[in-house]
Design a protein around this motif. Structure first.
Motif, short mmCIF file in Angstrom:
data_model
loop_
_atom_site.label_atom_id
_atom_site.label_comp_id
_atom_site.label_asym_id
_atom_site.label_seq_id
_atom_site.Cartn_x
_atom_site.Cartn_y
_atom_site.Cartn_z
N GLN A 188 0.88 -1.18 0.00
CA GLN A 188 0.00 0.00 0.00
C GLN A 188 0.91 1.23 0.00
N LEU A 189 0.93 1.97 -1.11
CA LEU A 189 1.92 3.03 -1.29
C LEU A 189 1.43 4.41 -0.88
N GLY A 190 0.17 4.55 -0.54
CA GLY A 190 -0.37 5.85 -0.18
C GLY A 190 0.44 6.59 0.87
N PRO A 191 0.88 5.94 1.97
CA PRO A 191 1.64 6.66 2.99
C PRO A 191 2.95 7.25 2.50
N LEU A 192 3.46 6.79 1.36
CA LEU A 192 4.72 7.31 0.84
C LEU A 192 4.58 8.70 0.23
N VAL A 193 3.37 9.08 -0.14
CA VAL A 193 3.17 10.33 -0.88
C VAL A 193 3.62 11.54 -0.08
N GLY A 194 3.43 11.52 1.23
CA GLY A 194 3.70 12.70 2.03
C GLY A 194 5.04 12.72 2.73
N ILE A 195 5.98 11.83 2.38
CA ILE A 195 7.24 11.78 3.11
C ILE A 195 8.39 12.26 2.22
N LYS A 196 9.55 12.48 2.85
CA LYS A 196 10.70 13.02 2.13
C LYS A 196 11.13 12.11 0.99
N LEU A 197 11.03 10.81 1.17
CA LEU A 197 11.39 9.87 0.11
C LEU A 197 10.67 10.19 -1.20
N ASN A 198 9.49 10.78 -1.10
CA ASN A 198 8.73 11.06 -2.31
C ASN A 198 9.32 12.19 -3.15
N ASP A 199 10.28 12.92 -2.61
CA ASP A 199 11.02 13.87 -3.45
C ASP A 199 11.73 13.12 -4.57
N THR A 200 12.09 11.87 -4.30
CA THR A 200 12.74 11.03 -5.30
C THR A 200 11.73 10.21 -6.09
N LEU A 201 10.75 9.64 -5.40
CA LEU A 201 9.80 8.74 -6.07
C LEU A 201 8.81 9.49 -6.96
N ARG A 202 8.44 10.71 -6.57
CA ARG A 202 7.50 11.56 -7.33
C ARG A 202 6.11 10.91 -7.48
N LEU A 203 5.71 10.16 -6.46
CA LEU A 203 4.39 9.54 -6.49
C LEU A 203 3.29 10.58 -6.35
N THR A 204 2.29 10.49 -7.18
CA THR A 204 1.05 11.22 -6.96
C THR A 204 0.08 10.32 -6.22
N PRO A 205 -0.95 10.86 -5.59
CA PRO A 205 -1.93 9.97 -4.94
C PRO A 205 -2.54 8.97 -5.91
N GLU A 206 -2.74 9.40 -7.14
CA GLU A 206 -3.35 8.50 -8.13
C GLU A 206 -2.40 7.35 -8.49
N GLU A 207 -1.11 7.67 -8.69
CA GLU A 207 -0.15 6.61 -9.02
C GLU A 207 0.06 5.69 -7.82
N ALA A 208 0.10 6.26 -6.63
CA ALA A 208 0.26 5.44 -5.44
C ALA A 208 -0.86 4.41 -5.33
N ASP A 209 -2.08 4.82 -5.61
CA ASP A 209 -3.20 3.89 -5.57
C ASP A 209 -3.10 2.86 -6.69
#
Length: 284
Positions: A188-209
């Motif tokens: 479940q990738l949703g929690p990654l959207v709001g963390i510093k790691l996402n500066d690299t991953l560039r996940l949007t909420p839609e892609e995370a889902d």
């Protein structure tokens, strides 16, 4: 489950979760900073051993990109089928060269093992990495006959579980899939959207889902083993429980195994051993 019986861990609700800390592993593992170097040394030694035996095929291309290559390690004699192992590193680190030694347990049980590299974030989005692993598994399947088993660690656990989602693998490959083992996987990738790691991953909420295995239907008749160290961070225990519960409700055969005494880094060491409970689980 042999010497490692499945069990459940309870987590307390926490209204204020520090999600950056929840996904942090290195800081909580004694000696963790030295382990990547140790993995690379062990992997190089095993590759050299397999090359001397004429049982190593290096850098087989499965796509056009520089990182879209894999190594294939063959057993002595006839192969019983294919195991694809996908490495972790939060989709942003490592390649196949750090993990060759983890093929030993399956190879010594008579299985051919493919270890792909893949493009990393931020150059590649997670959805693009998923597409690359689909191509890697498909290409490896064309090299080796028989049943296919997938295993992956951490981000690699996410990627092999994505392969088990309906509509990802070509039908001709999906019908050969015998088992998927997600080791300390993220489902479940949703929690990654709001963390510093996402500066690299560039996940949007839609892609995370869209890239969360828990949001998809699993392939029918393919068992999933969700394996995690009992001493891992609570979030990784939660992610393991989550996929077990969500996919079991969808009719999947899911077994969750909590490996006593192991953390996020030590949990994969058993793959070197042909008779370890983890190797046996991948191959059962």
């Amino acid at each position: 489950m042999g010497s490692v019986p499945p069990r459940r861990n309870k987590m307390r609700r926490n209204e204020m979760i520090d999600w950056d800390d929840a996904f942090e592993n290195m800081a909580y593992i004694p000696g963790g900073a030295a382990m990547p170097g140790q993995w690379a040394e062990a992997a190089a030694a095993y590759r050299a051993e397999m090359a001397r035996a004429g049982r190593l095929q290096e850098n087989l291309a499965y796509g056009d990109g520089a990182r879209e290559v894999m190594d294939i390690l063959a057993p002595e004699g006839d192969s019983r089928g294919l195991v694809v192992f996908v490495h972790g590193g939060y989709w942003r680190a490592f390649d196949k060269s750090s993990w060759s030694h983890l093929a030993r347990g399956c190879v010594e049980n008579g299985w051919t093992v493919a270890l792909p590299s893949y493009p990393l974030a931020p150059e590649a989005r997670i959805s693009e990495i998923t597409a690359c692993i689909t191509s890697a598994v498909t290409t490896a399947a064309g090299q080796v006959s028989g049943p296919i088993r997938l295993a992956g660690h951490s981000a690699g656990g996410h990627l092999v579980t994505r392969m088990m989602c309906q509509g990802v693998l070509p039908d001709a490959v999906a019908t050969r899939l015998a088992r998927v083992t997600s080791i300390s996987g993220l489902h479940q990738l949703g929690p990654l959207v709001g963390i510093k790691l996402n500066d690299t991953l560039r996940l949007t909420p839609e892609e995370a889902d869209a890239e969360s295995p828990a949001a998809h239907d699993p392939l029918p008749n393919v068992p999933l083993s969700a394996w995690v160290g009992s001493q891992e961070r609570p979030e990784f225990l939660r992610q393991t429980r989550l996929i077990e519960e969500v996919w079991a409700l969808k009719g999947a055969d899911v077994t969750a195994i909590y490996d006593p005494g192991h953390n996020h880094f030590t949990v994969i060491g058993a793959l070197e051993q042909p008779d370890s409970p983890l190797t046996k689980e991948i191959l059962r």
